[in-house]
Motif scaffolding. Structure first.
Motif, PDB file in Angstrom:
ATOM      1  N   ASP A   1      13.641   9.749  -5.563  1.00 30.60           N
ATOM      2  CA  ASP A   1      13.831  11.085  -5.536  1.00 30.60           C
ATOM      3  C   ASP A   1      14.002  11.652  -3.973  1.00 30.60           C
ATOM      4  O   ASP A   1      14.253  12.511  -3.565  1.00 30.60           O
ATOM      5  CB  ASP A   1      12.444  11.780  -6.083  1.00 30.60           C
TER       6      ASP A   1
ATOM      7  N   VAL B   1       0.686  -1.242  -0.036  1.00 32.04           N
ATOM      8  CA  VAL B   1      -0.015  -0.126  -0.026  1.00 32.04           C
ATOM      9  C   VAL B   1       0.825   1.183   0.048  1.00 32.04           C
ATOM     10  O   VAL B   1       1.921   1.406   0.652  1.00 32.04           O
ATOM     11  CB  VAL B   1      -1.039  -0.209   1.198  1.00 32.04           C
ATOM     12  N   ASP B   2       0.642   2.140  -0.834  1.00 27.95           N
ATOM     13  CA  ASP B   2       1.137   3.590  -0.982  1.00 27.95           C
ATOM     14  C   ASP B   2       2.600   3.545  -1.387  1.00 27.95           C
ATOM     15  O   ASP B   2       3.218   4.443  -1.124  1.00 27.95           O
ATOM     16  CB  ASP B   2       1.217   4.193   0.531  1.00 27.95           C
ATOM     17  N   HIS B   3       3.114   2.427  -2.157  1.00 27.49           N
ATOM     18  CA  HIS B   3       4.642   2.186  -2.611  1.00 27.49           C
ATOM     19  C   HIS B   3       4.528   2.999  -3.792  1.00 27.49           C
ATOM     20  O   HIS B   3       5.577   2.996  -4.409  1.00 27.49           O
ATOM     21  CB  HIS B   3       5.054   0.957  -2.464  1.00 27.49           C
ATOM     22  N   GLY B   4       3.186   3.319  -4.295  1.00 29.50           N
ATOM     23  CA  GLY B   4       3.352   4.301  -5.656  1.00 29.50           C
ATOM     24  C   GLY B   4       2.893   3.266  -6.886  1.00 29.50           C
ATOM     25  O   GLY B   4       3.236   3.819  -8.033  1.00 29.50           O
ATOM     26  N   LYS B   5       1.996   2.312  -6.800  1.00 28.29           N
ATOM     27  CA  LYS B   5       1.738   1.572  -8.047  1.00 28.29           C
ATOM     28  C   LYS B   5       0.731   2.322  -8.940  1.00 28.29           C
ATOM     29  O   LYS B   5       1.183   2.468 -10.208  1.00 28.29           O
ATOM     30  CB  LYS B   5       0.496   0.242  -7.651  1.00 28.29           C
ATOM     31  N   THR B   6      -0.443   3.013  -8.430  1.00 25.03           N
ATOM     32  CA  THR B   6      -1.110   3.701  -9.353  1.00 25.03           C
ATOM     33  C   THR B   6      -0.398   5.076  -9.843  1.00 25.03           C
ATOM     34  O   THR B   6      -0.537   5.357 -11.188  1.00 25.03           O
ATOM     35  CB  THR B   6      -2.244   4.170  -8.624  1.00 25.03           C
ATOM     36  N   SER B   7       0.459   5.798  -9.195  1.00 25.87           N
ATOM     37  CA  SER B   7       1.376   7.033  -9.585  1.00 25.87           C
ATOM     38  C   SER B   7       2.068   6.450 -10.616  1.00 25.87           C
ATOM     39  O   SER B   7       2.333   7.022 -11.721  1.00 25.87           O
ATOM     40  CB  SER B   7       2.137   7.365  -8.361  1.00 25.87           C
TER      41      SER B   7
ATOM     42  N   ASN C   1      10.885   2.319  -6.400  1.00 26.59           N
ATOM     43  CA  ASN C   1       9.941   3.511  -6.594  1.00 26.59           C
ATOM     44  C   ASN C   1      10.795   4.475  -5.691  1.00 26.59           C
ATOM     45  O   ASN C   1      11.133   4.325  -4.593  1.00 26.59           O
ATOM     46  CB  ASN C   1       8.516   3.499  -6.648  1.00 26.59           C
ATOM     47  N   LYS C   2      10.442   6.158  -5.734  1.00 28.25           N
ATOM     48  CA  LYS C   2      10.485   6.974  -4.892  1.00 28.25           C
ATOM     49  C   LYS C   2      11.976   7.036  -4.578  1.00 28.25           C
ATOM     50  O   LYS C   2      12.293   7.708  -3.341  1.00 28.25           O
ATOM     51  CB  LYS C   2       9.689   6.943  -3.537  1.00 28.25           C
TER      52      LYS C   2
ATOM     53  N   SER D   1      11.294   6.879 -10.332  1.00 24.74           N
ATOM     54  CA  SER D   1      10.526   8.148  -9.426  1.00 24.74           C
ATOM     55  C   SER D   1       9.314   8.413 -10.320  1.00 24.74           C
ATOM     56  O   SER D   1       9.390   8.856 -11.318  1.00 24.74           O
ATOM     57  CB  SER D   1      11.136   9.190  -9.291  1.00 24.74           C
ATOM     58  N   ALA D   2       8.203   7.793  -9.867  1.00 22.80           N
ATOM     59  CA  ALA D   2       6.828   8.372 -10.413  1.00 22.80           C
ATOM     60  C   ALA D   2       6.576   9.630 -10.156  1.00 22.80           C
ATOM     61  O   ALA D   2       6.198  10.516 -11.273  1.00 22.80           O
ATOM     62  CB  ALA D   2       5.671   7.425  -9.797  1.00 22.80           C
ATOM     63  N   LYS D   3       6.907  10.223  -9.282  1.00 23.92           N
ATOM     64  CA  LYS D   3       6.754  11.667  -9.031  1.00 23.92           C
ATOM     65  C   LYS D   3       7.754  12.493  -9.768  1.00 23.92           C
ATOM     66  O   LYS D   3       6.986  13.571 -10.579  1.00 23.92           O
ATOM     67  CB  LYS D   3       7.353  12.101  -7.551  1.00 23.92           C
TER      68      LYS D   3
HETATM   69  P1  GTP Z   1      -2.701   1.716  -3.068  1.00 25.36           P
HETATM   70  O1  GTP Z   1      -3.337   1.330  -4.227  1.00 25.36           O
HETATM   71  O2  GTP Z   1      -3.239   2.327  -1.965  1.00 25.36           O
HETATM   72  O3  GTP Z   1      -2.273   0.351  -2.641  1.00 25.36           O
HETATM   73  O4  GTP Z   1      -1.371   2.760  -3.176  1.00 25.36           O
HETATM   74  P2  GTP Z   1      -0.255   2.942  -4.227  1.00 25.36           P
HETATM   75  O5  GTP Z   1       0.737   1.824  -4.314  1.00 25.36           O
HETATM   76  O6  GTP Z   1      -1.106   2.905  -5.742  1.00 25.36           O
HETATM   77  O7  GTP Z   1       0.224   4.178  -4.110  1.00 25.36           O
HETATM   78  P3  GTP Z   1      -0.060   5.705  -5.012  1.00 25.36           P
HETATM   79  O8  GTP Z   1       0.346   5.735  -6.353  1.00 25.36           O
HETATM   80  O9  GTP Z   1      -1.299   5.949  -4.594  1.00 25.36           O
HETATM   81  O10 GTP Z   1       0.999   6.601  -4.086  1.00 25.36           O
HETATM   82  C1  GTP Z   1       1.033   6.759  -2.818  1.00 25.36           C
HETATM   83  C2  GTP Z   1       1.851   8.073  -2.255  1.00 25.36           C
HETATM   84  O11 GTP Z   1       3.023   7.975  -2.818  1.00 25.36           O
HETATM   85  C3  GTP Z   1       1.160   9.308  -3.010  1.00 25.36           C
HETATM   86  O12 GTP Z   1       1.296  10.185  -1.995  1.00 25.36           O
HETATM   87  C4  GTP Z   1       1.938   9.654  -4.039  1.00 25.36           C
HETATM   88  O13 GTP Z   1       2.254  10.917  -4.495  1.00 25.36           O
HETATM   89  C5  GTP Z   1       3.317   8.990  -3.512  1.00 25.36           C
HETATM   90  N1  GTP Z   1       4.472   8.736  -4.469  1.00 25.36           N
HETATM   91  C6  GTP Z   1       4.387   7.779  -5.493  1.00 25.36           C
HETATM   92  N2  GTP Z   1       5.347   7.789  -6.377  1.00 25.36           N
HETATM   93  C7  GTP Z   1       6.113   8.572  -5.757  1.00 25.36           C
HETATM   94  C8  GTP Z   1       7.389   8.802  -6.004  1.00 25.36           C
HETATM   95  O14 GTP Z   1       8.144   8.485  -6.938  1.00 25.36           O
HETATM   96  N3  GTP Z   1       8.318   9.887  -4.989  1.00 25.36           N
HETATM   97  C9  GTP Z   1       7.689  10.290  -4.062  1.00 25.36           C
HETATM   98  N4  GTP Z   1       8.415  11.398  -3.578  1.00 25.36           N
HETATM   99  N5  GTP Z   1       6.345  10.165  -3.751  1.00 25.36           N
HETATM  100  C10 GTP Z   1       5.697   9.267  -4.619  1.00 25.36           C
END
Ligand code: GTP
Ligand code: MG
Length: 370
Positions: free
Chosen positions: A190, A88-94, A187-188, A223-225
């Motif tokens: 950055d 969760v929140d590791h950035g899959k959707t991003s 990911n992340k 880095s998705a961001k």
């Molecule tokens: P779930 O679907 O809930 O499991 O989460 P997810 O894995 O899809 O993560 P999501 O893409 O929603 O990103 C979670 C958080 O991480 C968000 O606040 C994003 O902005 C942040 N995030 C995603 N990718 C990056 C990145 O490369 N760098 C940074 N600094 N933050 C990131």
């Protein structure tokens, strides 16, 4: 063993349940309306009422659905189907959104118009990749449970600041059980606290040996961001796909699997279906899990209507008579009669299984009380 409830047997003969119970009583069988009786008993009851019994086996009903394997000469290259998994929140959707922005087609059409759990990206090179997003990866589990091998490659997203977490491990187990190769997206990167080498070391504890450590699992630091190294991730996926030499026959009736399904106001039951073999066309009749329907419209991830969808295409299908479930199989059939027969048969079978389960439950309760 083949079984049927008294109620269901009555329905099929168009006889009252009470009359069936009486007939059973005469035969020395004490049964209630919801009781399950075996096929032999059912046959006797049917004859008692002057009807002729015809036993329908799974094979009889489902036979028309099973089509033979495609020959090598019918197969052509197809895009890889990639499932993105991770904690969760590791950035899959991003990450998916970022890669989708590099999609030349959606760039032309003016960006993202709607979210669906699966879509296809066309790269500048012309290569295509089909991605499936997994919020909590429930869809993937359901599909795997039903043995539908929809995924060719798993992209495991691990946040470099967080490392391996419980759902990362769960995702690894799913991929390993399904024997699907993994590409790791760290990911992340950055973030100042990002530690990609720690991620590589931790992966080793879960039998994932990355290339940097002499293994064959590719890792890409992204880095998705900040949109860093997205092209490298795409390259890694395409390289893995090349090794797999993925093919399908587009010239046959379509078969696929449901990625997600829901009821939508004004649109009815809508399912995102991943086409695995053949080509699906508007107007065709299909069976999907216990439901059936006729394709009223096909819509892609950009909200555009399509006339047809080929292998590895994720497509929204409109025209269902009921809402299917993620993981359900989707198969085109010759006509409505066949669709009704198969879906009716599957629904009855499902009701009977449910009933046997609940009957067993109440029997157990009864014995507990004794
Ligand atoms: P779930 O679907 O809930 O499991 O989460 P997810 O894995 O899809 O993560 P999501 O893409 O929603 O990103 C979670 C958080 O991480 C968000 O606040 C994003 O902005 C942040 N995030 C995603 N990718 C990056 C990145 O490369 N760098 C940074 N600094 N933050 C990131
Ligand atoms: Mg997400």
């Amino acid at each position: 063993p083949e079984t049927i409830t008294v109620q269901e047997l009555g329905n099929r003969m168009a006889e009252r349940g009470g009359n069936l119970i009486k007939a059973l009583m005469k035969m020395g069988v004490m049964a209630t309306i919801n009781q399950v009786i075996d096929a032999d008993t059912a046959e006797l009851v049917v004859e008692e009422f002057g009807h002729k019994a015809k036993r329908v086996s799974d094979a009889d009903v489902e036979i028309g659905l099973v089509s033979g394997p495609d020959t090598e000469s019918e197969m052509t290259g197809r895009p890889p189907v990639v499932t993105v998994m991770g904690h969760v929140d590791h950035g899959k959707t991003s990450l998916l959104d970022a890669m989708r922005e590099s999609d030349v087609v959606s760039g032309e059409a003016g960006g993202i118009t709607q979210h669906i759990g699966a879509y296809q990206v066309k790269l500048a090179s012309g290569a295509r990749i089909t991605f499936i997003d997994t919020p909590g990866h429930a869809a993937f589990t359901a599909m795997r449970a039903r043995g539908a091998e929809v995924t060719d490659i798993v992209v495991l997203v691990v946040a470099a600041n967080d490392g391996i977490m419980p759902q990362t491990i769960e995702a690894i187990r799913h991929a390993q059980a399904a024997k699907v190769p993994i590409v790791v997206a760290i990911n992340k990167i950055d973030l100042p606290e990002a530690d990609p080498s720690r991620v590589r070391t931790e992966l080793l504890q879960h039998d994932i040996v990355v290339e940097e450590m002499g293994g064959d699992v590719q890792t890409v630091e992204v880095s998705a961001k900040k949109r860093l190294n997205l092209d490298k991730l795409e390259e890694a996926i395409l390289l893995q796909a090349e090794i797999l030499d993925l093919k399908a026959n587009p010239d046959r009736v379509a078969e696929g699997a449901v990625v997600e399904a829901k009821m939508e106001r004004g649109r009815g039951s809508v399912a995102t279906v991943l086409i695995q073999r053949g080509t699906l066309r508007v107007g065709e009749t299909f069976v999907c899990g216990k439901e059936w329907g006729r394709v009223r419209a096909l819509v892609n991830e950009r909200g555009e209507r399509l006339e047809e969808a080929g292998p590895a295409s994720p497509v929204e299908v409109l025209g269902f008579n009921g809402t299917p479930e993620a993981g359900d199989d989707f198969i085109v059939v010759e006509d409505e009669a066949k669709a009704r027969e198969v879906s009716g048969y599957r629904q009855r079978k499902d009701r009977e299984t449910q009933f046997v389960k609940s009957a067993r439950g109440s029997m157990e309760q009864m014995f507990e009380r004794i």
